[in-house]
Design a protein around this motif. Sequence first.
Motif, mmCIF file in Angstrom:
data_model
loop_
_atom_site.group_PDB
_atom_site.id
_atom_site.type_symbol
_atom_site.label_atom_id
_atom_site.label_comp_id
_atom_site.label_asym_id
_atom_site.label_seq_id
_atom_site.Cartn_x
_atom_site.Cartn_y
_atom_site.Cartn_z
ATOM 1 N N GLU A 230 17.306 24.908 35.971
ATOM 2 C CA GLU A 230 17.634 26.232 35.403
ATOM 3 C C GLU A 230 16.376 27.056 35.161
ATOM 4 N N GLN A 231 15.303 26.377 34.762
ATOM 5 C CA GLN A 231 14.051 27.076 34.478
ATOM 6 C C GLN A 231 13.276 27.393 35.759
ATOM 7 N N GLY A 232 13.759 26.923 36.888
ATOM 8 C CA GLY A 232 13.080 27.186 38.160
ATOM 9 C C GLY A 232 11.794 26.397 38.332
ATOM 10 N N VAL A 233 11.713 25.228 37.701
ATOM 11 C CA VAL A 233 10.485 24.433 37.756
ATOM 12 C C VAL A 233 10.426 23.536 38.997
ATOM 13 N N LEU A 234 11.601 23.182 39.541
ATOM 14 C CA LEU A 234 11.629 22.159 40.581
ATOM 15 C C LEU A 234 11.649 22.735 41.995
ATOM 16 N N PHE A 268 7.069 19.595 41.204
ATOM 17 C CA PHE A 268 7.100 20.684 40.228
ATOM 18 C C PHE A 268 6.367 21.891 40.786
ATOM 19 N N LYS A 269 6.801 23.050 40.324
ATOM 20 C CA LYS A 269 6.122 24.288 40.660
ATOM 21 C C LYS A 269 5.393 24.784 39.414
ATOM 22 N N LEU A 270 4.093 24.932 39.535
ATOM 23 C CA LEU A 270 3.301 25.498 38.435
ATOM 24 C C LEU A 270 2.780 26.842 38.899
ATOM 25 N N HIS A 271 2.634 27.763 37.953
ATOM 26 C CA HIS A 271 1.971 29.010 38.332
ATOM 27 C C HIS A 271 0.481 28.793 38.213
ATOM 28 N N SER A 283 9.171 30.976 33.551
ATOM 29 C CA SER A 283 10.233 31.981 33.508
ATOM 30 C C SER A 283 10.800 32.319 34.888
ATOM 31 N N GLU A 284 9.908 32.363 35.891
ATOM 32 C CA GLU A 284 10.375 32.746 37.214
ATOM 33 C C GLU A 284 11.199 31.617 37.836
ATOM 34 N N SER A 285 12.322 31.925 38.416
ATOM 35 C CA SER A 285 13.079 30.859 39.062
ATOM 36 C C SER A 285 13.031 31.027 40.577
ATOM 37 N N GLY A 286 13.692 30.135 41.269
ATOM 38 C CA GLY A 286 13.619 30.152 42.732
ATOM 39 C C GLY A 286 12.845 28.955 43.190
ATOM 40 N N SER A 287 12.896 28.641 44.479
ATOM 41 C CA SER A 287 12.267 27.403 44.927
ATOM 42 C C SER A 287 11.140 27.641 45.924
ATOM 43 N N ALA A 295 2.067 23.342 43.788
ATOM 44 C CA ALA A 295 3.081 22.286 43.880
ATOM 45 C C ALA A 295 2.464 20.952 43.477
ATOM 46 N N VAL A 296 3.131 20.220 42.574
ATOM 47 C CA VAL A 296 2.604 18.948 42.083
ATOM 48 C C VAL A 296 3.701 17.886 42.091
#
Length: 375
Positions: A230-234, A268-271, A283-287, A295-296
């Motif tokens: 939901e948080q767009g982290v994955l 995981f997606k980190l900014h 906050s930003e979602s999407g893959s 990417a980690v």
Amino acid sequence: PELNGDGAEILMKSYACQRRTPLKHHNAFLTEALEILAQNAEFNDNEGRSVAFRRAASVLKALPHRVKSMEDLRCLPCLGDHSQRVIKEILEDGSSREVESTRQSEQFQAMKALTGVFGVGVRTADRWIREGLRTPDDLIRTGQQLNRAQQAGVQYYSELQRAVTRAEAELIMAIVEAAVNSVLPGCQIQLMGGFRRGKEVGHDVDFLITHPEEGKEEGLMSKIISWLEEQGVLLYQKTTRNSYVERLDGPARSASNMDRFERCFSIFKLHSSASRSGSASTSESGSACDSGCRAVRVDLVVSPFSQFAFATLGWTGSKLFERELRRWAGQEKQMTLSSHTLYDSKQNLYLRAQTEEEIFAHLGLEFIPPSERNA
Ligand code: GTP
Ligand code: MN
Ligand code: MN
């Protein structure tokens, strides 16, 4: 026994789990060479040979001084003829021809590049190489059939090649804590793997999660994953359910030493800005992973509280240290150690433990702290 500079005896025990192996040691010029040969043996599906080289390297990591001559190796365990030959050549000529030609070989480099793709094992890489493929780019160019993990592996290849820093691990810890606390308050979350052993960088970040009330942890992973999604982290995740059953007659013999916890292999997606400033931004979602994004690889494991000490020991590593613990348990104590339990075959019972210290004590081993398990 060998004497060190002060004339004191060095008693080198033969199992890595009996020794203290710090992260920084004095013989990287030898261990790196031996580990190239170990890796090459793995690529050739020769596990026995690979472990022999890794054991030899590990003994040198535990030495309190730099090896200067073959004399220094007298009385050390685990150094086979082949390892000794390699060490001798490096001491005399500065490098080993076998190691250098392995390092330079097309086969070795292609195996390294292809098994470096998340989701690709030795068998698959070997098949691709026999078909003439050499690099991750070749996989895309020739439109190879890839499973979901491999697709992610290719897509984020260069990002995942970059080492993960401790700062990034801390940042991910904060995100995982936020996720876990919002779906089930009262959990314990532990940073595992190389970072628990004191490494400054890693190829991924490993976490172990439990709840002090046994049973509360059931189904926890899917809730954590939903929150993160939901948080767009994955960018990628694959979750496996817990399939562990405690058998009264002792643990089933299993070919693999993979454990059966509820677990998730993820990306995981980190900014990038966040990973620099140290503040989590989810906050930003999407893959998609755009230029301002990192990417980690992250591994999440959920353990019932009663198995937490075993899971902690099993997920701290190093891989060789774990392997040696299991070998010690089996060969010296007639016990079976896993990340779930310790079973004593002489008494026909499971030995319980709340802490890692208790497990070492059950095994008749001196406690080795995580920072000295870098075997
Ligand atoms: P880097 O990630 O490269 O820094 O090293 P690491 O030591 O953290 O390696 P990795 O993340 O691959 O593994 C961490 C620990 O978890 C190691 O001790 C592994 O033996 C252990 N581990 C990984 N996968 C499994 C598994 O399926 N079962 C069990 N029992 N342990 C595992
Ligand atoms: Mn790791
Ligand atoms: Mn891992």
